[in-house]
Write a protein that holds these residues in place. Structure first.
Motif, PDB file in Angstrom:
ATOM      1  N   LYS A  92       0.834  -1.194   0.000  1.00 16.80           N
ATOM      2  CA  LYS A  92       0.000   0.000   0.000  1.00 16.80           C
ATOM      3  C   LYS A  92       0.877   1.256   0.000  1.00 16.80           C
ATOM      4  O   LYS A  92       0.687   2.174  -0.798  1.00 16.80           O
ATOM      5  CB  LYS A  92      -0.901  -0.044   1.234  1.00 16.80           C
ATOM      6  CG  LYS A  92      -1.803   1.160   1.422  1.00 16.80           C
ATOM      7  CD  LYS A  92      -2.609   1.002   2.718  1.00 16.80           C
ATOM      8  CE  LYS A  92      -3.178   2.326   3.183  1.00 16.80           C
ATOM      9  NZ  LYS A  92      -2.152   3.319   3.552  1.00 16.80           N
TER      10      LYS A  92
ATOM     11  N   VAL B 124       3.880  -6.885  -9.058  1.00 11.95           N
ATOM     12  CA  VAL B 124       3.086  -6.833 -10.283  1.00 11.95           C
ATOM     13  C   VAL B 124       1.845  -5.947 -10.088  1.00 11.95           C
ATOM     14  O   VAL B 124       1.228  -5.502 -11.044  1.00 11.95           O
ATOM     15  CB  VAL B 124       2.722  -8.265 -10.747  1.00 11.95           C
ATOM     16  CG1 VAL B 124       1.538  -8.810  -9.991  1.00 11.95           C
ATOM     17  CG2 VAL B 124       2.482  -8.319 -12.236  1.00 11.95           C
TER      18      VAL B 124
ATOM     19  N   LEU C  16      -5.701  -0.833 -10.133  1.00 11.51           N
ATOM     20  CA  LEU C  16      -6.570   0.055  -9.351  1.00 11.51           C
ATOM     21  C   LEU C  16      -7.558  -0.765  -8.518  1.00 11.51           C
ATOM     22  O   LEU C  16      -7.762  -0.495  -7.329  1.00 11.51           O
ATOM     23  CB  LEU C  16      -7.312   1.026 -10.274  1.00 11.51           C
ATOM     24  CG  LEU C  16      -8.310   1.956  -9.578  1.00 11.51           C
ATOM     25  CD1 LEU C  16      -7.617   2.861  -8.554  1.00 11.51           C
ATOM     26  CD2 LEU C  16      -9.072   2.816 -10.596  1.00 11.51           C
ATOM     27  N   HIS C  17      -8.152  -1.787  -9.146  1.00 12.22           N
ATOM     28  CA  HIS C  17      -9.095  -2.632  -8.413  1.00 12.22           C
ATOM     29  C   HIS C  17      -8.410  -3.340  -7.231  1.00 12.22           C
ATOM     30  O   HIS C  17      -8.939  -3.350  -6.117  1.00 12.22           O
ATOM     31  CB  HIS C  17      -9.726  -3.670  -9.355  1.00 12.22           C
ATOM     32  CG  HIS C  17     -10.934  -3.165 -10.075  1.00 12.22           C
ATOM     33  ND1 HIS C  17     -10.856  -2.397 -11.211  1.00 12.22           N
ATOM     34  CD2 HIS C  17     -12.258  -3.286  -9.794  1.00 12.22           C
ATOM     35  CE1 HIS C  17     -12.080  -2.083 -11.611  1.00 12.22           C
ATOM     36  NE2 HIS C  17     -12.945  -2.611 -10.785  1.00 12.22           N
TER      37      HIS C  17
ATOM     38  N   ARG D 108      -5.752  -2.412  -5.697  1.00 10.77           N
ATOM     39  CA  ARG D 108      -5.344  -1.424  -4.710  1.00 10.77           C
ATOM     40  C   ARG D 108      -6.511  -0.985  -3.831  1.00 10.77           C
ATOM     41  O   ARG D 108      -6.374  -0.887  -2.602  1.00 10.77           O
ATOM     42  CB  ARG D 108      -4.769  -0.216  -5.458  1.00 10.77           C
ATOM     43  CG  ARG D 108      -4.149   0.806  -4.550  1.00 10.77           C
ATOM     44  CD  ARG D 108      -3.446   1.840  -5.373  1.00 10.77           C
ATOM     45  NE  ARG D 108      -2.920   2.919  -4.568  1.00 10.77           N
ATOM     46  CZ  ARG D 108      -2.431   4.036  -5.072  1.00 10.77           C
ATOM     47  NH1 ARG D 108      -2.406   4.203  -6.397  1.00 10.77           N
ATOM     48  NH2 ARG D 108      -1.971   4.972  -4.291  1.00 10.77           N
ATOM     49  N   VAL D 109      -7.650  -0.731  -4.458  1.00  6.29           N
ATOM     50  CA  VAL D 109      -8.831  -0.340  -3.690  1.00  6.29           C
ATOM     51  C   VAL D 109      -9.200  -1.460  -2.719  1.00  6.29           C
ATOM     52  O   VAL D 109      -9.496  -1.216  -1.549  1.00  6.29           O
ATOM     53  CB  VAL D 109     -10.017  -0.021  -4.634  1.00  6.29           C
ATOM     54  CG1 VAL D 109     -11.327   0.068  -3.847  1.00  6.29           C
ATOM     55  CG2 VAL D 109      -9.765   1.284  -5.380  1.00  6.29           C
ATOM     56  N   LYS D 110      -9.137  -2.696  -3.216  1.00  5.61           N
ATOM     57  CA  LYS D 110      -9.451  -3.851  -2.365  1.00  5.61           C
ATOM     58  C   LYS D 110      -8.536  -3.864  -1.131  1.00  5.61           C
ATOM     59  O   LYS D 110      -9.004  -4.031  -0.002  1.00  5.61           O
ATOM     60  CB  LYS D 110      -9.263  -5.128  -3.191  1.00  5.61           C
ATOM     61  CG  LYS D 110      -9.711  -6.397  -2.522  1.00  5.61           C
ATOM     62  CD  LYS D 110      -9.761  -7.537  -3.543  1.00  5.61           C
ATOM     63  CE  LYS D 110     -10.227  -8.842  -2.912  1.00  5.61           C
ATOM     64  NZ  LYS D 110      -9.275  -9.389  -1.943  1.00  5.61           N
TER      65      LYS D 110
ATOM     66  N   ILE E 248      -6.876  -1.333   0.196  1.00  6.73           N
ATOM     67  CA  ILE E 248      -7.139  -0.183   1.069  1.00  6.73           C
ATOM     68  C   ILE E 248      -8.373  -0.455   1.928  1.00  6.73           C
ATOM     69  O   ILE E 248      -8.367  -0.247   3.139  1.00  6.73           O
ATOM     70  CB  ILE E 248      -7.336   1.117   0.247  1.00  6.73           C
ATOM     71  CG1 ILE E 248      -6.042   1.501  -0.479  1.00  6.73           C
ATOM     72  CG2 ILE E 248      -7.782   2.263   1.153  1.00  6.73           C
ATOM     73  CD1 ILE E 248      -6.214   2.645  -1.486  1.00  6.73           C
TER      74      ILE E 248
END
Lengths: 315, 315
Positions: B125, B157, B263-264, B266-268, B270
């Protein structure tokens, strides 16, 4: 057959009932919790040995031979062989359970291979659950064999009473990586395939790293032994060290502290897994939400907060 | 200085403002989200190169020499050097950032070492957050160098556009472990220290593993090169392959798909980190709860459910 009769049947040493309960737990059946709650008071009597190390180090052969010697000494043994699979290809890292078949037909032994699809956290949870079932059934020893390819091998300390780290003379990278944790969790180190060149170097490399370990009074000095598992060399010595470590942690009240710490870690993992599972299960039900949130260059933190708020609103 | 002025200052290429914002993000300051939200629209122009591999493979030297060549070509470069520390000892796995100092004083380059205390999820993160800051500042390339000791190297990755996997001829364990994922994430493989014996074997071992990789149309064939980083050998070739990979993913619309997937993910991460943090923060406030729950042989699942119910009741 219902859960209650299956649980009653494992009390009366029915191996088929045990196998069915393990399958149920492995498949994440909704009744997993019911089963585990019911058998929990039967656990706590067996001793758990963890065997970890890089792929190809000979962990299966060591596990196999350990089990044979324990059996010959009149003990019963449960084996959990954990094969992490690639999160990408799903291919099994180890496929050599075949050799196990020579001991698998013995009444005093129970072998279970467990695969996973990349979720190492979930794997640890399941390993604990299956170990509880074997313990409840009454196996004197449960051997948990797991491929160590990084953080995952550190998980074995959350489940085992004695951890054996197995390497081979060529395990340069692994010895380097030990600085990052493996060294700290090993109660016993075995340099396997020690007939190959470099085994003395490997022993010395481990020795040097162990000198950096924190010391406290009553602390255990991890022995480093050389084995040639496929010729059954050094396995007796390994068992003697396991027995000595068991005696050490029981005599010094380390065993109970370790169990208590394991319980806390385990509860933490269960809580987190359940909450996260519930969170994303809710999202999938919300068919339109995802796409809209991810459109229009919104920052990842804004999207994340919106998802959390929607989750909380559903309570 | 307040957040708004710091953000304004990075728009005008103030390196001290950048350094302060990175420190803020690294320390998990409560204002992290505000900062990241504000700079998010400035990101998306830089290219991210991930360098991963076992300890001692020479990743720092490769990163160092890559950066020099990019600088000489008139590009600006941000470097994030991730040093995972042992979850047990807290000791740094790599301490060789010293060599970096020879390039660190150049205006076109910005180097940041990041350590962590065992939490690899949190590390990923933070790496993303810092990479966003470097991107927003306007660095043409961000090189993320991270020690791969298992699952953690797969994280690269999630952040990088091109992933370079660096091994040495002795990396037998690592090549074995590649079956479990590393092989799947490498866009380019470098056998470094290739003057040592065994480098041809290492190249062939990787080649054989890559043959097992899934193929689709337009798929990239990962090149395997030999380097001797400390003599700067093979680095030009490495850059050529990075440029070729960049062109490949842009031409085939892989770049945007990869960014969207990142992005998906990363949001998951967070969402999960925030929710879990909030959960345990609540528990610590509940001073009496923990001890009572863990007494009396209650099953871990019963304890876990009680903790979740208490958490939900507080919403």
């Amino acid at each position: 057959m219902n859960i209650d009769s299956l649980v009653e049947n494992i009390k009366s040493k029915n191996r088929r009932a045990l196998a069915r309960l393990i399958t149920l737990v492995e498949n994440d059946d909704v009744q997993t919790e019911v089963v585990l709650d019911k058998i929990y008071q039967l656990t706590g009597k067996g001793y758990r040995i963890g065997i970890t190390g890089p792929p190809g180090a000979g962990k299966s052969t060591i596990t196999n031979n350990l089990a044979k010697i324990l059996l010959a000494a009149g003990k019963t043994v449960g084996i959990i062989a954990v094969d992490p699979t690639s999160p990408f290809t799903g291919g099994a890292l180890l496929g050599d359970r075949v050799r196990m078949s020579e001991i698998g037909s013995n009444e005093g032994i129970f072998i279970r291979s467990m695969a996973t699809r990349g979720s190492l956290g979930g794997l640890n949870k399941k390993t604990n659950d299956v170990a509880d079932l074997l313990d409840a059934f009454g196996y004197d020893f449960t051997i948990i064999e797991t491929v160590g390819v990084g953080q995952s091998e550190l998980d074995i300390v959350k489940t085992s009473d004695t951890v054996v780290v197995v390497i081979v003379p060529e395990s340069g990278d692994t010895i380097q990586a030990m600085k990052a944790g493996l060294m700290e969790i090993g109660d016993i180190f075995a340099v396997n395939k020690s007939e190959r060149p470099g085994s003395e170097n490997a022993v010395n490399a481990i020795k040097n790293m162990l000198m950096l370990r924190d010391r406290s009074s009553n602390s255990w000095e991890p022995p480093i032994i050389k084995t040639v598992a496929h010729e059954n060399k050094g396995i007796d010595e390994l068992i003697n060290h396991i027995e000595a470590h068991k005696k050490h942690i029981l005599d010094n009240n380390i065993y109970n502290k370790r169990k208590n710490k394991q319980l806390h870690t385990r509860v933490k993992e269960i809580v987190e897994t359940k909450l996260i599972t519930e969170l994303w299960a809710n999202r999938i039900n919300d068919a339109t939400g995802d796409d809209v949130l991810f459109e229009g260059g919104t920052s990842p933190y804004k999207i994340a907060n919106e998802i959390i708020n929607q989750f909380k609103a559903n309570f």
